[in-house]
Design an enzyme around this catalytic site. Structure first.
Site, short mmCIF file in Angstrom:
data_model
loop_
_atom_site.label_atom_id
_atom_site.label_comp_id
_atom_site.label_asym_id
_atom_site.label_seq_id
_atom_site.Cartn_x
_atom_site.Cartn_y
_atom_site.Cartn_z
N ARG A 165 13.06 -33.59 32.03
CA ARG A 165 11.81 -34.23 31.62
C ARG A 165 11.21 -34.93 32.83
O ARG A 165 11.22 -36.15 32.94
CB ARG A 165 12.07 -35.24 30.49
CG ARG A 165 10.81 -35.72 29.77
CD ARG A 165 11.11 -36.95 28.91
NE ARG A 165 11.50 -38.09 29.72
CZ ARG A 165 10.66 -38.91 30.34
NH1 ARG A 165 9.35 -38.70 30.27
NH2 ARG A 165 11.11 -39.94 31.04
N LYS A 183 12.52 -41.56 44.55
CA LYS A 183 12.93 -42.84 43.98
C LYS A 183 13.77 -43.64 44.97
O LYS A 183 13.56 -44.84 45.16
CB LYS A 183 13.75 -42.57 42.71
CG LYS A 183 13.75 -43.69 41.70
CD LYS A 183 12.62 -43.50 40.72
CE LYS A 183 12.61 -44.51 39.63
NZ LYS A 183 11.70 -44.17 38.54
N GLU A 255 17.79 -40.51 35.69
CA GLU A 255 16.36 -40.32 35.95
C GLU A 255 15.85 -39.05 35.30
O GLU A 255 16.37 -37.96 35.54
CB GLU A 255 16.10 -40.27 37.46
CG GLU A 255 14.64 -40.23 37.85
CD GLU A 255 13.89 -41.51 37.51
OE1 GLU A 255 12.67 -41.42 37.28
OE2 GLU A 255 14.52 -42.58 37.48
N ASP A 279 13.75 -44.82 33.17
CA ASP A 279 12.71 -44.41 32.23
C ASP A 279 12.75 -45.27 30.96
O ASP A 279 11.71 -45.58 30.38
CB ASP A 279 12.88 -42.94 31.84
CG ASP A 279 12.93 -42.05 33.06
OD1 ASP A 279 11.96 -42.05 33.83
OD2 ASP A 279 13.96 -41.39 33.27
N ASN A 420 0.89 -42.39 31.54
CA ASN A 420 0.54 -41.76 32.82
C ASN A 420 0.29 -40.28 32.61
O ASN A 420 0.84 -39.68 31.70
CB ASN A 420 1.69 -41.94 33.82
CG ASN A 420 1.81 -43.37 34.29
OD1 ASN A 420 0.83 -44.00 34.65
ND2 ASN A 420 3.03 -43.89 34.29
N ASN A 464 3.98 -50.91 37.07
CA ASN A 464 4.68 -49.92 37.90
C ASN A 464 6.18 -50.25 37.93
O ASN A 464 6.57 -51.37 38.25
CB ASN A 464 4.10 -49.96 39.31
CG ASN A 464 4.54 -48.80 40.17
OD1 ASN A 464 5.68 -48.38 40.12
ND2 ASN A 464 3.62 -48.29 40.98
#
Length: 560
Positions: A165, A183, A255, A279, A420, A464
C-alpha cells in the site's frame, strides 16, 4: 572525515582505515569516503588522489550550493529525485549536507509527493549502487545470514515495507523500496540520525499489480502476493533475524503495509520488539498534536471535543485510537468511555452499533449506540461535533453545506482535511476559511499556500508525519529504546504541540514551520527519551544528567 564511525556504525569495508591505504580511486568510489573537490592538498597526497581530481579545492558549503543549483536546473520533479539519489550514490556526505541545509526545499523531492512517482517507475530508474536490502521469498531460511551482507554492523533504525500500500498508489511490489530509502533520508535530514545507523529494507512477497507482473523490466518476484501463515512466518523470520543481528534496541518501522496486515502485525509485534507503524501511529500523533495545539485557538481541551471522522481506514482508526488514549491519560477514564468522544462515517454512513456485525475489526470500537444516518452532513447535524477530521481521500466531501453547518454550531470549528495528495483533500484551506467566515482552525495533509481572507493572512498547517517519526527515531537511537508505546506517541504529540510558536498561532497555524524541523525533532526526541528512561525501556545507561545536551550531541551534522 565522512565514514568515521565514532557516532556512526561499525563498517567492515569502508571505514577510514581503508582511506590510509593509498587507494585513491577506491576512496573516490566509496560514497561515505568521497569528498570530491573537498579533499585538501595533504589528503590528496596521502591518499593517492593526485591526478584523479582537478586541482581546485571547494568547501562543503560551496559544493552544497553547486549541487542545489544543479538540482534546481532539472526540469521535472522526478529528474530532481533522480539527481539527489545519484548524489547519494557517489557522495553521501554532500547528499546529507544538501538535505540538512535545504530540508524544506528538498523534502518534496526526497519523499512525498515525488517519491510516489519514483516508486511507480522504480524498476526503470533503478541504479546498481545498493541503498538497502531486498529480501525475497526465495531467501526464506537465510534472512539472518543475508543481513551479514550489509557492510555496516551497527544498525539502529530499519524502515521496511512489503510494498502493498504505497501512499495512495496501492500495490507497487518491490518498487516500493523508494519509500524506506526516502523515509530514512528524512530521519537524517530532519533529526540527525546518523545515516550509517539506518537500513532500508523491502520484503518482496510478490505483487498483485498486474502491470508490474507483465512488465519485462520489473525487478521483483513475478508472482502473486503471498498471504496467510506463510506470509506471517516470512515477516517473523525477518523481525527475529534483525533483533538477533542488531540487538533488542534496533528500531523497526513498518511502512506502507496493507490494511489487512498493518494493524495485525503492529499488535502482534508491538510488545515483543522495538517497533512502530508510521502510517498508523505517526499519522495519529501528528493529528493529535494539531488537536492539542488548537486548544490555544478554540479554548477546548481534547477531552471536551466531540470528533467526527470522514473515513474509517487505517489512518482514521489510528488517529481515533490515539485521541481516545490521550483523553484517557488526561481524565483517567476507561478507554471504552474515551472512545465515545469519537465517531466515524464510512462509505455506508455512520459507524454505529446496529452495523456491528459487518464492520471491519478496527472500526468496531467506535460503533456507538446511536441512530444510523447515511452521510456526513446528516452525521454533523445529528452529532454536533466540534472537530471534523477527513481521512477519506474523497475530494470536496467537506463541502460548503457541511462547513457552514459546523460553523453554525461552533465558534471555531476544527476542520482537518488530511487526505493526500492535494487533489484528494476533503476541502482546501481557502474553502474552509471562506465558508466559516475565517473562523475554522484548519489543517491539511498536503502543503497549501497561505490564504488572504478579510484582510488577514492565514497559514494552513500541514499535518506532516515528518514532525513526528524522525524525532521518535532519534529518541530510540539515542537512548537505545527497547519498546515504542502508545504513551510515547502521546508524549511526542504533546512535545510537537508545545513547539508551535506564537506567531504561527496568530496566523491560525497549529504546526511549526518545517524550516525548524531539526529543533522540533530534538524536542520530540528529548520528551520521548525521558519517558523511555522513566519507564525502564532505555538500554543506554546510566541516564544522561542533561538529556537534551546528550541527544543533541548524537545528532549527525554532515561535514568534513
Amino acid at each position: 572525515m565522512p565514514g568515521e564511525t565514532t557516532t556512526g556504525g561499525t563498517c567492515r569495508t569502508d571505514g577510514p582505515e581503508d582511506a590510509s591505504l593509498g587507494n585513491g580511486y577506491r576512496v573516490l568510489k566509496t560514497p561515505s569516503l568521497n569528498k570530491g573537490l573537498g579533499f585538501t592538498s595533504a589528503e590528496r597526497e596521502s591518499m593517492g588522489l593526485k591526478g584523479l581530481l582537478p586541482p581546485a579545492t571547494l568547501t562543503l558549503e560551496a559544493q552544497v550550493e553547486l549541487a542545489v543549483q544543479e538540482m534546481r536546473s532539472k526540469s521535472t520533479p522526478l529528474e530532481k529525485y533522480v539527481f539527489l539519489q545519484s548524489l547519494q550514490d557517489v557522495h553521501s556526505t554532500l547528499y546529507y549536507a544538501v538535505l540538512s541545509r535545504h530540508t524544506y526545499e528538498v523534502m518534496p523531492f526526497v519523499y512525498t509527493p515525488v517519491v510516489g512517482e519514483a516508486c511507480q517507475k522504480f524498476s526503470q530508474i533503478y541504479r546498481h549502487t545498493p541503498q538497502g536490502l531486498y529480501l525475497s521469498l526465495q531467501d526464506r531460511g537465510q534472512l539472518r545470514s543475508i543481513l551479514d551482507n550489509w557492510p555496516v554492523d551497527d544498525i539502529r533504525a530499519i524502515v521496511f515495507t512489503d510494498g502493498e500500500r504505497i501512499l495512495g498508489l496501492g500495490d507497487q511490489g518491490i518498487d516500493g523500496m523508494g519509500i524506506p530509502i526516502g523515509k530514512l533520508a528524512l530521519y537524517t535530514a530532519c533529526a540527525g540520525v546518523h545515516p550509517s545507523h539506518c537500513l532500508p529494507v523491502t520484503l518482496d512477497v510478490g505483487t498483485n499489480n498486474q502491470a508490474k507482473l507483465d512488465d519485462p523490466y520489473y525487478i521483483g518476484l513475478k508472482q502473486r502476493r503471498l498471504t496467510g501463515p506463510e506470509y506471517d512466518a516470512f515477516v517473523a523470520e525477518f523481525m527475529e533475524a534483525a533483533v538477533e543481528k542488531y540487538g533488542k534496541s534496533v528500531m523497526l518501522q513498518f511502512e506502507d503495509f496493507g490494511n489487512n496486515n498493518a494493524f495485525r502485525l503492529l499488535h502482534h509485534w508491538q510488545e515483543k520488539v522495538c517497533c512502530f507503524n508510521d502510517d498508523i501511529q505517526g499519522t495519529a500523533a501528528v493529528a493529535l498534536a494539531g488537536i492539542l495545539a488548537s486548544t490555544a485557538l478554540t479554548g477546548i481541551q481534547v477531552e471536551n471535543h466531540r470528533f467526527l471522522f470522514m473515513g474509517a481506514g487505517e489512518a482514521g482508526a489510528g488517529i481515533a485510537e490515539l485521541i481516545a488514549y490521550a483523553i484517557k491519560v488526561e481524565t483517567g477514564k476507561t478507554i471504552e468511555e474515551c472512545r465515545k468522544h469519537v465517531f466515524m462515517v464510512d462509505s455506508k454512513g455512520l459507524v454505529c452499533l446496529s452495523r456491528l456485525e459487518g464492520l471491519q475489526h478496527h472500526k468496531r470500537d467506535f460503533a456507538h449506540d446511536v441512530d444510523h444516518v447515511p452521510d456526513l452532513l446528516s452525521a454533523v447535524k445529528a452529532l454536533k461535533p466540534t472537530a471534523l477530521i477527513g481521512v477519506s481521500t474523497l475530494a470536496k466531501s467537506f463541502n460548503e453545506t457541511v462547513i457552514r453547518e459546523m460553523s453554525a454550531m461552533n465558534k471555531k470549528p476544527v476542520i482537518f482535511a488530511l487526505s493526500n495528495p492535494t487533489s484528494k483533500a476533503e476541502c482546501t484551506p481557502e474553502e474552509a476559511y471562506k465558508w466559516s467566515n475565517g473562523m475554522a482552525v484548519f489543517a491539511s495533509g498536503s502543503p497549501f499556500e497561505p490564504v488572504e481572507f478579510n484582510g488577514k493572512t492565514y497559514i494552513p498547517g500541514q499535518g506532516n508525519n515528518a514532525y513526528i517519526f524522525p524525532g521518535i527515531g532519534l529518541a530510540a537511537v539515542a537512548c537505545g529504546a527497547t519498546r515504542i508505546t502508545d504513551l510515547d506517541m502521546y508524549i511526542a504529540a504533546k512535545a510537537l504541540a508545545d513547539a508551535v510558536p506564537e506567531d504561527r498561532l496568530e496566523a491560525s497555524c497549529i504546526y511549526p514551520h518545517l524550516e525548524n524541523i531539526r529543533e522540533v525533532s530534538l524536542k520530540v526526541a528529548v520528551a520521548v527519551a525521558a519517558n523511555k528512561y522513566a519507564t525502564g525501556q532505555a538500554s543506554v545507561l546510566p541516564q544522561p544528567t542533561d538529556l537534551e545536551s546528550y541527544v543533541r550531541s548524537v545528532m549527525y551534522e554532515p561535514g568534513y
